[in-house]
Design an enzyme around this catalytic site. Structure first.
Site, PDB file in Angstrom:
ATOM      1  N   HIS A   1       0.839  -1.208   0.000  1.00  0.00           N
ATOM      2  CA  HIS A   1       0.000   0.000   0.000  1.00  0.00           C
ATOM      3  C   HIS A   1       0.872   1.256   0.000  1.00  0.00           C
ATOM      4  CE1 HIS A   1      -2.917  -2.728   2.394  1.00  0.00           C
ATOM      5  NE2 HIS A   1      -3.487  -2.528   1.228  1.00  0.00           N
TER       6      HIS A   1
ATOM      7  N   SER B   1      -2.795  -7.590   2.968  1.00  0.00           N
ATOM      8  CA  SER B   1      -3.082  -7.520   4.401  1.00  0.00           C
ATOM      9  C   SER B   1      -3.433  -8.905   4.936  1.00  0.00           C
ATOM     10  CB  SER B   1      -4.251  -6.566   4.662  1.00  0.00           C
ATOM     11  OG  SER B   1      -3.946  -5.277   4.209  1.00  0.00           O
TER      12      SER B   1
END
Ligand code: PNS
Length: 161
Positions: A18, A129
């Protein structure tokens, strides 16, 4: 005219992948709103406040980046912050179908809001994640996945061993 874009996601938690996309966006556009959203298809491990905190610690040094939480539609958040495009990272072809569906849904909801895809750095194509949560829950090393400044908080919460 100043170009503001929105980088939305669950960021549960933020990873190096990210951060790579947010950093790339911050170099391409005048202002980047990082929007922490609720994804109704996912059961988060961290609260919105915690996820915002992780992002502020890891991308807060980027002068044109602002981190916000939003409990609603992405198109509404974009409008509220004057964002004219959505930026999403693409890791592999497998991401494409989901991303394209979201981009076209958002275009139906807000015809002037476009979506821009940035190719992630090759070294992060495997990273997500979910991988962080899976590895940490089994006591594995996540130091290659998340920055040191947020590592312990994430690891200690997720480690079930
Ligand atoms: O990191 P994620 O979970 O892939 O991000 C998905 C996210 C949060 C960007 C998406 O679920 C979203 O935009 N949620 C906000 C609600 C919304 O606008 N839904 C309609 C578009 S799919």
């Amino acid at each position: 005219m100043e170009k503001t874009v929105i980088c939305p996601g669950s960021f549960d938690p933020v990873t190096y992948g990210h951060i790579d996309i947010i950093t790339r966006a911050s170099k391409l556009f005048d202002k980047v709103i990082v929007g922490v959203f609720i994804n109704v298809d996912k059961n988060p491990s961290f609260s919105i406040e915690e996820r915002i905190g992780f992002l502020k610690k890891t991308v807060g040094h980027l002068k044109n980046v602002e981190v916000v939480g939003f409990d609603g539609l992405l198109v509404d958040c974009a409008e509220q912050h004057g964002a004219t495009a959505v930026v999403r990272g693409l890791r592999a072809v497998s991401d494409f179908e989901y991303e394209f569906q979201m981009a076209l849904t958002n275009r139906k909801l807000s015809p002037t809001l476009d979506t821009v895809f940035l190719a992630s750095d090759a070294q992060y194509t495997y990273l997500s994640s979910s991988i962080v949560k899976n590895v940490a829950s089994l006591g594995g090393d996540i130091s290659n996945f998340v920055p040191e400044i947020i590592h312990d908080e994430i690891f200690n919460r997720l480690n079930k061993t």
